[in-house]
Design an enzyme around this catalytic site. Sequence first.
Site, PDB file in Angstrom:
ATOM      1  N   GLY A 207      55.390  18.565  19.396  1.00  0.00           N
ATOM      2  CA  GLY A 207      55.136  17.480  18.451  1.00  0.00           C
ATOM      3  C   GLY A 207      55.499  17.896  17.044  1.00  0.00           C
ATOM      4  CG  ASN A 208      56.567  15.333  14.310  1.00  0.00           C
ATOM      5  OD1 ASN A 208      55.796  14.679  13.627  1.00  0.00           O
ATOM      6  ND2 ASN A 208      57.365  14.776  15.218  1.00  0.00           N
ATOM      7  NE  ARG A 209      52.818  20.753   8.876  1.00  0.00           N
ATOM      8  CZ  ARG A 209      51.714  21.357   8.459  1.00  0.00           C
ATOM      9  NH1 ARG A 209      51.030  22.090   9.303  1.00  0.00           N
ATOM     10  NH2 ARG A 209      51.319  21.249   7.224  1.00  0.00           N
TER      11      ARG A 209
END
Length: 394
Positions: A207-209
């Site tokens: 995923g990412n932030r």
Amino acid sequence: MKLQGREVILGVGGGIAAYKSCDLLRRLQDRGYAITVVPTPSSLNFVGSATWEALSGRPVTTQVWESVHTVPHISLAERADFLLIAPATADLIARIAMGRADDLLTNLVLASDVPKMIVPAMHPSMWLDPATVANVQTLRSRGFVVLDPEVGRLTGKDVGAGRFPETATIIANFEEMTGQSQDLAGVNVLITAGGTREPIDPVRFIGNRSSGKQGIALAIAARNRGAKVTLIAANCETSQLRGIDVIQVETTAQMQLHLGEQFDHCNILIMSAAVADARPTHVSDGKIKKMALTTIELTTNPDLLSELASRKGNRVLVGFAAETSDHLKEARRKLDSKGLDVIYVNDVSGGAIFGQDTTMGTIVVRNEADIAVKEVSKDALSNTLLDHAIRQLG
Ligand code: CTP
């Protein structure tokens, strides 16, 4: 959290139209306003505090003698961006015109210097009485917006000027005062928010932030300006959103599917989602044991914007970019390669911007000079980006 420019005190006077203000409160909430209700003591004969507390989700007080430690008339006055008094009785109008401060609402009127709107509702003979006429004139001369009541049937058999206006009329006038224009009425805006996740196995993902805050702020701003908004939300909290069609997705493939379906219906697409650039080539059915978790083979995801660019027509496409170096050069490159009209780029070195309520960066528009954005709220940036999108839409 205080919503930027959207905190409203709803003062309620002691008239039968008080019950109609329950709907007014709801419709204002739908438009993204946060409401604190301050009823006059006599209005509680018509609608009680419990109703206002339940509808507003906030405590309700009528006197300065309640919650004294919070100095309510000053703390509420400081918090508010606008004061809307609906309904206002002849007596309440008279007290305000005289500068009286004998309950919490009239204290607030004196203590706050925000724009104030009054929506009178009373029997025609009271509305037309010279005393009321003079009081209304006084308030208007002091900068209050005082609506004229509507003409029609009143409580009982009487007919005349004094009716509480329709909710839509009050909101239209209120938004004229708050400066919220409806320049996106009739426009379909499709927005993506959050970050896509690509499963590795049933418990892990890549995923990412991205928190989704910017995309959600855009959706709210577009809705408030009258647009029909569809939000494709990847892994972000959307339960509080009203008046917005929300489609929840998790993976890039799901986002791609819904974007493909929704794209034809939109006039403006704003891709604020952080799309995972790659996904595990194989998703394991069972949890991979840590000893076996040494490498993950990846397959590149399709570029969703570039795919849609060929079907662009006269739609306006707005993209986002988060860069840690060469951000202006990268923004121009992405603007061209993805067929965008506008791109907003921010410098995220060191994890800046993610999850915050403010942003700073640069707006890059095709064939135009770059526009630097100093630290602003994500709400404010949303409205600026929508201004650019509308301009591109012509
Ligand atoms: N985007 C997209 N599909 C992808 C990746 C990104 O539509 N697979 C969109 C994003 O929503 C954003 C814009 O493209 O509006 C730029 O995203 P960014 O991640 O900065 O671009 P990438 O093309 O992934 O470039 P990079 O190599 O810098 O990751």
